[in-house]
Design a protein around this motif. Structure first.
Motif, PDB file in Angstrom:
ATOM      1  N   ALA A 170       0.877  -1.077  -0.123  1.00  0.00           N
ATOM      2  CA  ALA A 170       0.007   0.082  -0.062  1.00  0.00           C
ATOM      3  C   ALA A 170       0.671   1.334   0.018  1.00  0.00           C
ATOM      4  O   ALA A 170       0.705   2.258  -0.649  1.00  0.00           O
ATOM      5  CB  ALA A 170      -0.927   0.096   1.175  1.00  0.00           C
ATOM      6  N   MET A 171       2.062   1.428   0.770  1.00  0.00           N
ATOM      7  CA  MET A 171       2.950   2.437   0.738  1.00  0.00           C
ATOM      8  C   MET A 171       3.605   2.634  -0.767  1.00  0.00           C
ATOM      9  O   MET A 171       3.723   3.954  -1.194  1.00  0.00           O
ATOM     10  CB  MET A 171       3.936   2.064   1.690  1.00  0.00           C
ATOM     11  N   ALA A 172       3.756   1.373  -1.227  1.00  0.00           N
ATOM     12  CA  ALA A 172       4.511   1.670  -2.477  1.00  0.00           C
ATOM     13  C   ALA A 172       3.382   2.301  -3.607  1.00  0.00           C
ATOM     14  O   ALA A 172       3.950   3.154  -4.425  1.00  0.00           O
ATOM     15  CB  ALA A 172       4.857   0.242  -3.102  1.00  0.00           C
ATOM     16  N   HIS A 173       2.219   1.716  -3.506  1.00  0.00           N
ATOM     17  CA  HIS A 173       1.130   2.142  -4.440  1.00  0.00           C
ATOM     18  C   HIS A 173       0.883   3.693  -4.173  1.00  0.00           C
ATOM     19  O   HIS A 173       0.918   4.576  -5.131  1.00  0.00           O
ATOM     20  CB  HIS A 173      -0.196   1.432  -3.904  1.00  0.00           C
ATOM     21  N   MET A 174       0.666   4.322  -2.880  1.00  0.00           N
ATOM     22  CA  MET A 174       0.847   5.654  -2.636  1.00  0.00           C
ATOM     23  C   MET A 174       1.791   6.471  -2.995  1.00  0.00           C
ATOM     24  O   MET A 174       1.567   7.359  -3.786  1.00  0.00           O
ATOM     25  CB  MET A 174       0.412   5.960  -1.283  1.00  0.00           C
ATOM     26  N   MET A 175       2.951   6.164  -2.993  1.00  0.00           N
ATOM     27  CA  MET A 175       4.200   6.929  -3.148  1.00  0.00           C
ATOM     28  C   MET A 175       4.311   6.916  -4.663  1.00  0.00           C
ATOM     29  O   MET A 175       4.681   7.995  -5.191  1.00  0.00           O
ATOM     30  CB  MET A 175       5.353   5.916  -2.504  1.00  0.00           C
ATOM     31  N   ILE A 176       4.141   5.762  -5.500  1.00  0.00           N
ATOM     32  CA  ILE A 176       4.282   5.940  -6.932  1.00  0.00           C
ATOM     33  C   ILE A 176       3.273   6.698  -7.575  1.00  0.00           C
ATOM     34  O   ILE A 176       3.595   7.290  -8.350  1.00  0.00           O
ATOM     35  CB  ILE A 176       4.150   4.428  -7.413  1.00  0.00           C
ATOM     36  N   GLN A 177       1.901   6.735  -6.840  1.00  0.00           N
ATOM     37  CA  GLN A 177       0.978   7.444  -7.720  1.00  0.00           C
ATOM     38  C   GLN A 177       1.125   8.964  -7.351  1.00  0.00           C
ATOM     39  O   GLN A 177       0.903   9.750  -8.439  1.00  0.00           O
ATOM     40  CB  GLN A 177      -0.317   6.891  -7.346  1.00  0.00           C
ATOM     41  N   GLY A 234     -14.656   8.845  -7.956  1.00  0.00           N
ATOM     42  CA  GLY A 234     -15.225   8.062  -7.108  1.00  0.00           C
ATOM     43  C   GLY A 234     -14.745   6.672  -6.813  1.00  0.00           C
ATOM     44  O   GLY A 234     -14.348   6.214  -5.782  1.00  0.00           O
ATOM     45  N   THR A 235     -14.154   6.145  -8.002  1.00  0.00           N
ATOM     46  CA  THR A 235     -13.534   4.875  -8.093  1.00  0.00           C
ATOM     47  C   THR A 235     -12.332   4.674  -7.409  1.00  0.00           C
ATOM     48  O   THR A 235     -11.997   3.939  -6.247  1.00  0.00           O
ATOM     49  CB  THR A 235     -13.501   4.238  -9.587  1.00  0.00           C
ATOM     50  N   SER A 236     -11.509   5.922  -7.502  1.00  0.00           N
ATOM     51  CA  SER A 236     -10.302   5.991  -6.992  1.00  0.00           C
ATOM     52  C   SER A 236     -10.422   6.161  -5.446  1.00  0.00           C
ATOM     53  O   SER A 236      -9.573   5.607  -4.815  1.00  0.00           O
ATOM     54  CB  SER A 236      -9.606   7.376  -7.627  1.00  0.00           C
ATOM     55  N   VAL A 237     -11.369   6.902  -4.998  1.00  0.00           N
ATOM     56  CA  VAL A 237     -11.395   7.181  -3.550  1.00  0.00           C
ATOM     57  C   VAL A 237     -12.048   5.916  -2.998  1.00  0.00           C
ATOM     58  O   VAL A 237     -11.509   5.619  -1.844  1.00  0.00           O
ATOM     59  CB  VAL A 237     -12.595   8.390  -3.394  1.00  0.00           C
ATOM     60  N   VAL A 238     -12.795   5.265  -3.489  1.00  0.00           N
ATOM     61  CA  VAL A 238     -13.435   4.018  -2.875  1.00  0.00           C
ATOM     62  C   VAL A 238     -12.218   2.997  -2.607  1.00  0.00           C
ATOM     63  O   VAL A 238     -12.026   2.576  -1.555  1.00  0.00           O
ATOM     64  CB  VAL A 238     -14.511   3.197  -3.891  1.00  0.00           C
ATOM     65  N   PHE A 239     -11.362   2.765  -3.853  1.00  0.00           N
ATOM     66  CA  PHE A 239     -10.315   1.763  -3.464  1.00  0.00           C
ATOM     67  C   PHE A 239      -9.155   2.300  -2.773  1.00  0.00           C
ATOM     68  O   PHE A 239      -8.691   1.432  -1.839  1.00  0.00           O
ATOM     69  CB  PHE A 239     -10.081   1.091  -4.809  1.00  0.00           C
ATOM     70  N   LEU A 240      -8.905   3.521  -2.784  1.00  0.00           N
ATOM     71  CA  LEU A 240      -7.888   3.848  -1.786  1.00  0.00           C
ATOM     72  C   LEU A 240      -8.242   3.804  -0.529  1.00  0.00           C
ATOM     73  O   LEU A 240      -7.471   3.599   0.473  1.00  0.00           O
ATOM     74  CB  LEU A 240      -7.465   5.462  -2.075  1.00  0.00           C
ATOM     75  N   LEU A 241      -9.553   4.240   0.182  1.00  0.00           N
ATOM     76  CA  LEU A 241      -9.956   3.985   1.310  1.00  0.00           C
ATOM     77  C   LEU A 241      -9.973   2.606   1.591  1.00  0.00           C
ATOM     78  O   LEU A 241     -10.107   2.276   2.796  1.00  0.00           O
ATOM     79  CB  LEU A 241     -11.078   4.684   1.650  1.00  0.00           C
ATOM     80  N   LEU A 242     -10.382   1.709   0.923  1.00  0.00           N
ATOM     81  CA  LEU A 242     -10.514   0.294   0.964  1.00  0.00           C
ATOM     82  C   LEU A 242      -8.916  -0.311   1.409  1.00  0.00           C
ATOM     83  O   LEU A 242      -8.913  -1.129   2.496  1.00  0.00           O
ATOM     84  CB  LEU A 242     -10.925  -0.628  -0.004  1.00  0.00           C
ATOM     85  N   GLU A 243      -8.029   0.127   0.928  1.00  0.00           N
ATOM     86  CA  GLU A 243      -6.599   0.040   1.301  1.00  0.00           C
ATOM     87  C   GLU A 243      -6.269   0.533   2.584  1.00  0.00           C
ATOM     88  O   GLU A 243      -5.819  -0.301   3.132  1.00  0.00           O
ATOM     89  CB  GLU A 243      -5.673   0.701   0.213  1.00  0.00           C
ATOM     90  N   PRO A 254      -3.953  11.049  -5.469  1.00  0.00           N
ATOM     91  CA  PRO A 254      -4.829  10.145  -4.328  1.00  0.00           C
ATOM     92  C   PRO A 254      -5.465  11.371  -3.320  1.00  0.00           C
ATOM     93  O   PRO A 254      -4.876  12.214  -2.814  1.00  0.00           O
ATOM     94  CB  PRO A 254      -3.893   9.352  -3.527  1.00  0.00           C
ATOM     95  N   PHE A 255      -6.732  11.027  -3.106  1.00  0.00           N
ATOM     96  CA  PHE A 255      -7.644  11.853  -2.395  1.00  0.00           C
ATOM     97  C   PHE A 255      -7.719  13.503  -2.750  1.00  0.00           C
ATOM     98  O   PHE A 255      -8.658  14.023  -1.905  1.00  0.00           O
ATOM     99  CB  PHE A 255      -7.038  11.724  -0.725  1.00  0.00           C
ATOM    100  N   ILE A 256      -7.123  13.518  -3.631  1.00  0.00           N
ATOM    101  CA  ILE A 256      -7.407  15.278  -4.111  1.00  0.00           C
ATOM    102  C   ILE A 256      -8.096  15.417  -5.407  1.00  0.00           C
ATOM    103  O   ILE A 256      -9.055  15.968  -5.657  1.00  0.00           O
ATOM    104  CB  ILE A 256      -5.872  15.769  -4.261  1.00  0.00           C
ATOM    105  N   SER A 257      -7.765  14.322  -6.480  1.00  0.00           N
ATOM    106  CA  SER A 257      -8.382  14.433  -7.572  1.00  0.00           C
ATOM    107  C   SER A 257      -9.793  13.833  -7.618  1.00  0.00           C
ATOM    108  O   SER A 257     -10.128  13.218  -6.693  1.00  0.00           O
ATOM    109  CB  SER A 257      -7.553  13.576  -8.793  1.00  0.00           C
ATOM    110  N   TYR A 258     -10.691  14.336  -8.498  1.00  0.00           N
ATOM    111  CA  TYR A 258     -12.078  13.864  -8.519  1.00  0.00           C
ATOM    112  C   TYR A 258     -11.923  12.494  -9.015  1.00  0.00           C
ATOM    113  O   TYR A 258     -11.415  12.174 -10.180  1.00  0.00           O
ATOM    114  CB  TYR A 258     -13.060  14.793  -9.619  1.00  0.00           C
TER     115      TYR A 258
END
Length: 372
Positions: free
Chosen positions: A330-337, A363-372, A357-361
């Motif tokens: 998860a750390m690698a994912h956030m850092m890379i993106q 819904g799909t991105s927000v859902v799966f980022l928060l699931l992570e 992450p968490f800034i751009s519009y």
């Protein structure tokens, strides 16, 4: 049974502190709230123009974000070891859903066929693939144990992650997501593998190869109809780019440059008034720079650094290897993106569609980022 395999079993003791890192929770809420504020500022003009409602994007994102934070808090009460029973299902589901994009269930938006419609649900299945590669590789690495040192294990892990990356590119035509999945795979193998020299050699070789290819394209290709080659030409020589390849990047750089140190002030961006296409999506960081300047952009970067640091702390204090690897993935994912998005906006790399992450519009991105 090996020590590594035992590590997959859930720990004998459970404490509430095992589940919650309040610093991580706080920084996610801060990023989400900041993202909603800057999203409204960025999108209100175009939302009013296109939909007659200046809060069109804001309301959708706010409802999804706060709903998912509540769901995430609930999911955090579930023992993550339950994932070991569904790794194969998760991997297969991610692969199948991406392939379904090419069927009538797929949906085209903004010129790209990357969405899947399943009844009332509409989402990008490539986002599931990011979580699938983290969970599945974590499980595989734990069960490989000391065999992780062998070339066979390396090839199996690299092949498993690269297969999902290939499917993301082939069936959803999403090169940026394919790159992220591949980088997550490389990062997790790097974390688990006891030797680092081979990774440094591979990384150096890949960087050299890519640099040579880019130089060749820059010297030989002036104008082309291939949109990916055109993006590289636009990155190297914006004045030679055909069509709109360099337009978005140039307008984003105008926004960054005009923001200066303190910015024009929240809500006072000029480039968001149509100059930067879809400013609320991939290029939202340029509007942050224009309205809040270097100070505001730096504040966001600091929040992301804290987020990544908390992932690192969680990984190093995880009760077992499986949990540590999931946190590291998860750390690698956030850092890379985050790195890739900011690099694209500042024209440090060729333009490709990667959300912040968490800034751009989205819904799909927000859902799966928060699931992570």
């Amino acid at each position: 049974m090996s020590r590594e395999k035992k590590a997959v079993k859930k720990p004998k003791t459970k404490k509430k502190t095992d589940y919650y890192d309040y610093s991580l929770l706080a920084v996610i809420i801060l990023l989400t709230c900041f993202g909603l504020v800057i999203l409204y500022s960025t999108s209100s003009y175009m939302a009013e123009l296109n939909y007659g409602d200046d809060m069109y994007y804001f309301k959708k994102q706010a409802a999804i974000s706060f709903g998912c934070i509540i769901i995430a808090l609930g999911i955090s009460q579930i023992d993550y070891h339950i994932l070991t029973k569904f790794t194969g299902v998760l991997y297969g589901m991610a692969a199948i859903l991406m392939m379904l994009v090419k069927t009538p269930l797929g949906r085209t938006a903004n010129g790209a066929r990357r969405w899947l419609n399943l009844g009332p649900l509409s989402f990008q299945p490539s986002e599931i693939a990011k979580i699938a590669v983290i969970v599945c590789l974590s499980y595989m690495i734990v069960n490989m144990g000391r065999k992780i040192k062998t070339l066979k294990a390396f090839m199996i892990l690299a092949g498993s992650g690269s297969a999902l990356a290939f499917l993301a590119y082939a069936f959803t035509d999403n090169l940026s997501t394919a790159i992220i999945i591949f980088c997550i795979t490389a990062g997790m193998i790097f974390v688990a593998h006891p030797k680092t020299r081979i990774f440094l050699i591979i990384a150096g070789t890949v960087i050299l190869f890519v640099a040579i290819i880019v130089l060749i394209i820059g010297q030989t290709v002036q104008k082309t109809d291939d949109f990916r080659l055109n993006r590289i030409v636009a990155w190297l020589h914006p004045e030679n780019a055909t069509g709109d390849a360099a337009y978005q990047t140039i307008q984003a750089l105008y926004a960054i440059g005009s923001g200066g140190f303190l910015g024009r002030g929240l809500g006072n961006s000029i480039q968001k008034l149509g100059s930067v296409p879809e400013a609320q999506n991939d290029m939202i960081f340029s509007i942050v720079c224009e309205e809040l300047g270097l100070v505001g952009a730096g504040a966001i970067i600091v929040l992301f650094l804290i987020l990544i640091w908390r992932f690192f702390v969680i990984a190093t204090h995880a009760p077992d290897l499986f949990g540590a690897l999931i946190a590291a993935g998860a750390m690698a994912h956030m850092m890379i993106q985050v790195i890739l998005n900011i690099a694209v906006v500042t024209n440090s790399i060729p333009n490709t569609g990667i959300t912040l992450p968490f800034i751009s519009y989205g819904g799909t991105s927000v859902v799966f980022l928060l699931l992570e």
